[in-house]
Design a protein around this motif. Structure first.
Motif, PDB file in Angstrom:
ATOM      1  N   THR A  43       0.841  -1.194   0.000  1.00 44.41           N
ATOM      2  CA  THR A  43       0.000   0.000   0.000  1.00 44.41           C
ATOM      3  C   THR A  43       0.880   1.249   0.000  1.00 44.41           C
ATOM      4  O   THR A  43       2.096   1.188   0.248  1.00 44.41           O
ATOM      5  N   VAL A  44       0.258   2.394  -0.265  1.00 46.22           N
ATOM      6  CA  VAL A  44       0.994   3.659  -0.240  1.00 46.22           C
ATOM      7  C   VAL A  44       1.579   3.901   1.148  1.00 46.22           C
ATOM      8  O   VAL A  44       2.729   4.330   1.286  1.00 46.22           O
ATOM      9  N   ALA A  45       0.793   3.609   2.190  1.00 45.92           N
ATOM     10  CA  ALA A  45       1.275   3.818   3.561  1.00 45.92           C
ATOM     11  C   ALA A  45       2.486   2.944   3.858  1.00 45.92           C
ATOM     12  O   ALA A  45       3.451   3.384   4.488  1.00 45.92           O
ATOM     13  N   GLU A  46       2.449   1.689   3.388  1.00 47.05           N
ATOM     14  CA  GLU A  46       3.574   0.771   3.611  1.00 47.05           C
ATOM     15  C   GLU A  46       4.807   1.225   2.834  1.00 47.05           C
ATOM     16  O   GLU A  46       5.928   1.161   3.343  1.00 47.05           O
ATOM     17  N   LEU A  47       4.596   1.671   1.606  1.00 47.30           N
ATOM     18  CA  LEU A  47       5.713   2.151   0.792  1.00 47.30           C
ATOM     19  C   LEU A  47       6.340   3.387   1.408  1.00 47.30           C
ATOM     20  O   LEU A  47       7.565   3.523   1.468  1.00 47.30           O
ATOM     21  N   ARG A  48       5.499   4.285   1.883  1.00 46.91           N
ATOM     22  CA  ARG A  48       5.991   5.505   2.516  1.00 46.91           C
ATOM     23  C   ARG A  48       6.820   5.178   3.758  1.00 46.91           C
ATOM     24  O   ARG A  48       7.887   5.759   3.987  1.00 46.91           O
ATOM     25  N   LYS A  49       6.343   4.230   4.546  1.00 47.96           N
ATOM     26  CA  LYS A  49       7.078   3.827   5.747  1.00 47.96           C
ATOM     27  C   LYS A  49       8.434   3.244   5.378  1.00 47.96           C
ATOM     28  O   LYS A  49       9.446   3.517   6.039  1.00 47.96           O
ATOM     29  N   THR A  50       8.479   2.468   4.299  1.00 45.54           N
ATOM     30  CA  THR A  50       9.741   1.876   3.846  1.00 45.54           C
ATOM     31  C   THR A  50      10.723   2.962   3.400  1.00 45.54           C
ATOM     32  O   THR A  50      11.912   2.917   3.737  1.00 45.54           O
ATOM     33  N   LEU A  51      10.237   3.937   2.670  1.00 48.44           N
ATOM     34  CA  LEU A  51      11.118   4.998   2.171  1.00 48.44           C
ATOM     35  C   LEU A  51      11.607   5.898   3.294  1.00 48.44           C
ATOM     36  O   LEU A  51      12.687   6.483   3.199  1.00 48.44           O
ATOM     37  N   LEU A  52      10.819   6.037   4.351  1.00 44.43           N
ATOM     38  CA  LEU A  52      11.218   6.881   5.476  1.00 44.43           C
ATOM     39  C   LEU A  52      12.256   6.205   6.364  1.00 44.43           C
ATOM     40  O   LEU A  52      12.940   6.884   7.134  1.00 44.43           O
TER      41      LEU A  52
END
Length: 209
Positions: A2-11
């Motif tokens: 998900t977008v939220a999971e991807l964002r967490k990974t990039l952060l």
């Protein structure tokens, strides 16, 4: 993912800058070619950074907070449409565009209040000690180039390692280290109110050392 999971990974600090740039490069391409939902996704991915900028300047803004938020998002979207995705640090550069918009908006509001008031104006409440703001002002006054400000911000504030920055710039880690040292020497002199050494003077002083 998900977008939220991807964002967490990039952060996550463990995620290399190369991976972040690959993802952001793809987001920018999709936003430009398909617009709509992918532009919304790009904004959602950048939301933690945009919220941090808004919170930093909200304390100094006497206008409607929604206006400040609007300027930040507008600047982000404008830069999203034009940013060079072949250069490293895509998100930090998008973030800088949004940050500068917030700085301009708050400064304009303070100037308006000063001129509109018949009483003695109070000193502006902008966060003058904020690291991002210092770099932005140094760039605006010609102390640092945009590239040098990006390098300092990326390696000092964004947590990008020198080795990683060197890889993205296509140079050695030592070359990046020297470049940052020279830029920071100019920045320190400016902050202390001392004459800012020229780039050639810094090269010569290093040669003598």
């Amino acid at each position: 993912m998900t977008v939220a999971e991807l964002r967490k990974t990039l952060l996550a600090k463990s995620t290399p800058l190369t991976v972040r740039d690959e993802v952001w490069g793809e987001l920018v391409r999709r936003s430009r070619s398909m617009a709509g939902a992918w532009t919304v996704v790009a904004v959602a991915m950048a939301m933690p950074a945009l919220k941090t900028i808004a919170a930093s300047f909200a304390r100094s803004f006497d206008g409607a907070v929604a206006d400040l938020d609007g300027e930040i998002v507008t600047a982000f979207l404008a830069h999203l449409a034009t940013i060079d995705i072949t250069r490293p640090a895509i998100l930090p550069r998008l973030r800088w565009a949004a940050f500068r918009a917030a700085e301009r908006t708050v400064a304009s509001e303070i100037d308006f209040v000063r001129h509109a008031s018949t009483h003695r104006s109070e000193p502006p409440r902008m966060p003058f000690g904020h690291e991002d703001l210092v770099l932005a002002r140094a760039e605006r006054e010609g102390v640092l180039t945009a590239a040098d400000a990006d390098l300092i911000g990326m390696t000092r504030l964004e947590g990008v390692a020198l080795v990683e920055a060197a890889e993205m710039l296509g140079v050695t880690a030592n070359a990046v280290k020297i470049r940052r040292q020279r830029a920071e020497a100019r920045l320190v002199a400016w902050l202390r109110g001392q004459p800012v050494p020229s780039k050639s003077a810094l090269v010569q002083s290093r040669g003598r050392a």
